[in-house]
Design a protein around this motif. Structure first.
Motif, PDB file in Angstrom:
ATOM      1  N   TRP A 122       0.825  -1.205   0.000  1.00  0.00           N
ATOM      2  CA  TRP A 122       0.000   0.000   0.000  1.00  0.00           C
ATOM      3  C   TRP A 122       0.865   1.263   0.000  1.00  0.00           C
ATOM      4  CZ3 TRP A 122      -5.056   1.495  -0.341  1.00  0.00           C
ATOM      5  CH2 TRP A 122      -5.363   2.794   0.089  1.00  0.00           C
ATOM      6  N   THR A 123       1.893   1.268   0.828  1.00  0.00           N
ATOM      7  CA  THR A 123       2.762   2.437   0.939  1.00  0.00           C
ATOM      8  C   THR A 123       3.459   2.748  -0.375  1.00  0.00           C
ATOM      9  OG1 THR A 123       3.140   2.043   3.294  1.00  0.00           O
ATOM     10  CG2 THR A 123       4.765   3.384   2.138  1.00  0.00           C
ATOM     11  N   LEU A 124       3.971   1.728  -1.043  1.00  0.00           N
ATOM     12  CA  LEU A 124       4.679   1.944  -2.301  1.00  0.00           C
ATOM     13  C   LEU A 124       3.731   2.386  -3.417  1.00  0.00           C
ATOM     14  CD1 LEU A 124       7.213  -1.041  -2.276  1.00  0.00           C
ATOM     15  CD2 LEU A 124       7.641   1.361  -1.705  1.00  0.00           C
ATOM     16  N   VAL A 125       2.553   1.788  -3.456  1.00  0.00           N
ATOM     17  CA  VAL A 125       1.590   2.156  -4.498  1.00  0.00           C
ATOM     18  C   VAL A 125       1.110   3.593  -4.306  1.00  0.00           C
ATOM     19  CG1 VAL A 125      -0.731   1.711  -5.400  1.00  0.00           C
ATOM     20  CG2 VAL A 125       0.826  -0.200  -4.957  1.00  0.00           C
ATOM     21  N   VAL A 126       0.699   3.925  -3.096  1.00  0.00           N
ATOM     22  CA  VAL A 126       0.234   5.286  -2.825  1.00  0.00           C
ATOM     23  C   VAL A 126       1.370   6.287  -3.010  1.00  0.00           C
ATOM     24  CG1 VAL A 126      -0.687   6.828  -1.049  1.00  0.00           C
ATOM     25  CG2 VAL A 126      -1.594   4.516  -1.282  1.00  0.00           C
ATOM     26  N   PRO A 133       6.260   7.352   4.040  1.00  0.00           N
ATOM     27  CA  PRO A 133       6.515   7.706   5.435  1.00  0.00           C
ATOM     28  C   PRO A 133       7.970   7.609   5.874  1.00  0.00           C
ATOM     29  CG  PRO A 133       5.413   5.573   5.279  1.00  0.00           C
ATOM     30  CD  PRO A 133       5.400   6.163   3.912  1.00  0.00           C
ATOM     31  N   TYR A 134       8.774   6.832   5.153  1.00  0.00           N
ATOM     32  CA  TYR A 134      10.155   6.645   5.574  1.00  0.00           C
ATOM     33  C   TYR A 134      11.085   6.834   4.379  1.00  0.00           C
ATOM     34  CZ  TYR A 134       7.765   4.587   9.548  1.00  0.00           C
ATOM     35  OH  TYR A 134       6.939   4.389  10.622  1.00  0.00           O
ATOM     36  N   PRO A 135      12.226   7.492   4.583  1.00  0.00           N
ATOM     37  CA  PRO A 135      13.112   7.810   3.460  1.00  0.00           C
ATOM     38  C   PRO A 135      13.657   6.584   2.724  1.00  0.00           C
ATOM     39  CG  PRO A 135      14.140   8.341   5.581  1.00  0.00           C
ATOM     40  CD  PRO A 135      12.706   8.063   5.861  1.00  0.00           C
ATOM     41  N   PHE A 136      13.822   5.460   3.412  1.00  0.00           N
ATOM     42  CA  PHE A 136      14.364   4.279   2.732  1.00  0.00           C
ATOM     43  C   PHE A 136      13.344   3.631   1.786  1.00  0.00           C
ATOM     44  CE2 PHE A 136      13.044   3.035   7.049  1.00  0.00           C
ATOM     45  CZ  PHE A 136      12.075   2.076   6.766  1.00  0.00           C
ATOM     46  N   LEU A 137      12.103   4.147   1.759  1.00  0.00           N
ATOM     47  CA  LEU A 137      11.094   3.669   0.814  1.00  0.00           C
ATOM     48  C   LEU A 137      10.867   4.651  -0.332  1.00  0.00           C
ATOM     49  CD1 LEU A 137       8.393   2.206   3.251  1.00  0.00           C
ATOM     50  CD2 LEU A 137      10.133   0.961   1.955  1.00  0.00           C
ATOM     51  N   ASP A 138      11.671   5.695  -0.394  1.00  0.00           N
ATOM     52  CA  ASP A 138      11.521   6.728  -1.433  1.00  0.00           C
ATOM     53  C   ASP A 138      12.321   6.326  -2.667  1.00  0.00           C
ATOM     54  OD1 ASP A 138      11.302   8.970  -2.990  1.00  0.00           O
ATOM     55  OD2 ASP A 138      11.745  10.376  -1.362  1.00  0.00           O
ATOM     56  N   ALA A 139      11.621   5.758  -3.661  1.00  0.00           N
ATOM     57  CA  ALA A 139      12.303   5.276  -4.871  1.00  0.00           C
ATOM     58  C   ALA A 139      12.879   6.417  -5.682  1.00  0.00           C
ATOM     59  CB  ALA A 139      11.334   4.450  -5.717  1.00  0.00           C
ATOM     60  N   GLU A 144      14.311   9.113  -4.580  1.00  0.00           N
ATOM     61  CA  GLU A 144      15.570   9.546  -3.982  1.00  0.00           C
ATOM     62  C   GLU A 144      16.597   8.418  -3.897  1.00  0.00           C
ATOM     63  OE1 GLU A 144      16.598  12.515  -3.019  1.00  0.00           O
ATOM     64  OE2 GLU A 144      14.761  13.495  -3.707  1.00  0.00           O
ATOM     65  N   GLU A 145      16.129   7.234  -3.526  1.00  0.00           N
ATOM     66  CA  GLU A 145      17.047   6.128  -3.258  1.00  0.00           C
ATOM     67  C   GLU A 145      17.227   5.180  -4.441  1.00  0.00           C
ATOM     68  OE1 GLU A 145      18.699   6.027  -0.463  1.00  0.00           O
ATOM     69  OE2 GLU A 145      17.653   7.758   0.375  1.00  0.00           O
ATOM     70  N   GLY A 146      16.232   5.158  -5.343  1.00  0.00           N
ATOM     71  CA  GLY A 146      16.256   4.193  -6.444  1.00  0.00           C
ATOM     72  C   GLY A 146      15.540   2.918  -6.049  1.00  0.00           C
ATOM     73  N   TRP A 147      14.960   2.242  -7.057  1.00  0.00           N
ATOM     74  CA  TRP A 147      14.180   1.042  -6.756  1.00  0.00           C
ATOM     75  C   TRP A 147      15.042  -0.096  -6.217  1.00  0.00           C
ATOM     76  CZ3 TRP A 147       9.346   0.756  -5.736  1.00  0.00           C
ATOM     77  CH2 TRP A 147       8.439   1.675  -6.291  1.00  0.00           C
ATOM     78  N   GLY A 148      16.305  -0.132  -6.633  1.00  0.00           N
ATOM     79  CA  GLY A 148      17.187  -1.179  -6.111  1.00  0.00           C
ATOM     80  C   GLY A 148      17.377  -1.063  -4.614  1.00  0.00           C
ATOM     81  N   GLY A 182      16.024  -3.546  -1.722  1.00  0.00           N
ATOM     82  CA  GLY A 182      16.938  -4.095  -0.731  1.00  0.00           C
ATOM     83  C   GLY A 182      16.465  -3.833   0.690  1.00  0.00           C
ATOM     84  N   ALA A 183      15.950  -2.615   0.929  1.00  0.00           N
ATOM     85  CA  ALA A 183      15.436  -2.291   2.263  1.00  0.00           C
ATOM     86  C   ALA A 183      14.227  -3.154   2.603  1.00  0.00           C
ATOM     87  CB  ALA A 183      15.065  -0.806   2.326  1.00  0.00           C
ATOM     88  N   CYS A 184      13.326  -3.327   1.634  1.00  0.00           N
ATOM     89  CA  CYS A 184      12.135  -4.152   1.874  1.00  0.00           C
ATOM     90  C   CYS A 184      12.524  -5.604   2.146  1.00  0.00           C
ATOM     91  CB  CYS A 184      11.193  -4.080   0.675  1.00  0.00           C
ATOM     92  SG  CYS A 184      10.371  -2.476   0.487  1.00  0.00           S
ATOM     93  N   ALA A 185      13.507  -6.101   1.382  1.00  0.00           N
ATOM     94  CA  ALA A 185      13.954  -7.476   1.591  1.00  0.00           C
ATOM     95  C   ALA A 185      14.586  -7.633   2.970  1.00  0.00           C
ATOM     96  CB  ALA A 185      14.956  -7.863   0.509  1.00  0.00           C
ATOM     97  N   GLY A 186      15.388  -6.658   3.366  1.00  0.00           N
ATOM     98  CA  GLY A 186      16.030  -6.737   4.671  1.00  0.00           C
ATOM     99  C   GLY A 186      15.030  -6.696   5.816  1.00  0.00           C
TER     100      GLY A 186
END
Length: 226
Positions: free
Chosen positions: A158-162, A170-176, A178-182, A186-190
């Motif tokens: 939901w967070t990624l789609v919205v 809500p969190y910078p490590f989910l900002d594609a 700024e951070e890129g999808w890779g 990686g953050a989601c997998a971790g």
């Protein structure tokens, strides 16, 4: 640990968790930014963003389940077990992710600092200490953990789609952007691995620690080992 003592433990956790959520909500409603430095958005967006945080959702789960346990510290219905273990694992992830990933990014003071510490440190420590001391245990099975895992999975999707629609996450490590999808993948997998490990650890401890506070379990019988 008697049921009456367990009840008092859960009352404390519930009171602190509800206060922490309400305190942060008050700050948000009055215009305090949450993990952003620019001017806060309109009220509707502010409220959505508040409840979109995994931190808030995990604190709410702890608040609700602790409130229920304050009424019946021996509760063990199957559906309730899912909410309980989801709250325990979720609040643990909240504390760990905040400490290792988000804390270095924050520069808070005053009421914002206090609310942040309550949500990310005080409630997680209290919730885990209460479970270790007052239970209820045993309640965690493999099936219970599998159902509980659905919540963080749905939250991430939901967070990624919205986030792709309105540009906010809500969190910078989910900002594609700024951070890129890779990096996001990686953050989601971790974090997924962290969830799985914690579900296993809680399940193992649930079977190894002494039963608390008593033997009664409501609802259909379910093997403790899953």
């Amino acid at each position: 640990m008697t049921p009456e003592r367990a009840r008092r433990v859960h009352v404390v956790v519930a009171a602190v968790a509800w206060f922490a959520v309400a305190f942060q909500l008050l700050l948000v409603v009055t215009g305090d930014p949450v993990l952003v430095e620019d001017d806060p958005p309109g009220m509707v967006a502010r409220l959505y963003r508040f409840f979109a945080y995994f931190t808030i959702q995990s604190n709410l789960l702890v608040a609700v389940t602790s409130t229920v346990l304050a009424r019946d510290p021996l509760l063990g219905r199957r559906g309730w077990r899912v909410a309980r273990v989801a709250g325990l694992v979720g609040i643990t992830v909240t504390g760990l992710v905040h400490f290792f990933l988000l804390r270095p990014l924050l520069d808070l003071e005053g009421a914002s600092w206090a609310a942040d510490k309550l949500l990310h440190m005080v409630v997680p420590v209290l919730a885990l200490a209460a479970w270790a001391w007052a239970g209820p245990r045993p309640r965690i099975t493999a099936r219970t953990s599998a159902y509980a895992l659905a919540w963080p999975v749905v939250w991430v999707v939901w967070t990624l789609v919205v986030g792709r629609v309105d540009g906010w996450v809500p969190y910078p490590f989910l900002d594609a952007d700024e951070e890129g999808w890779g990096a996001v993948a990686g953050a989601c997998a971790g974090i997924t691995v962290l969830f799985l490990v914690l579900f296993v650890v809680f399940g193992w401890l649930d079977r190894r620690l002494p039963a608390a506070p008593g033997p009664r379990v409501d609802g259909p019988a379910e093997p403790v080992r899953g």
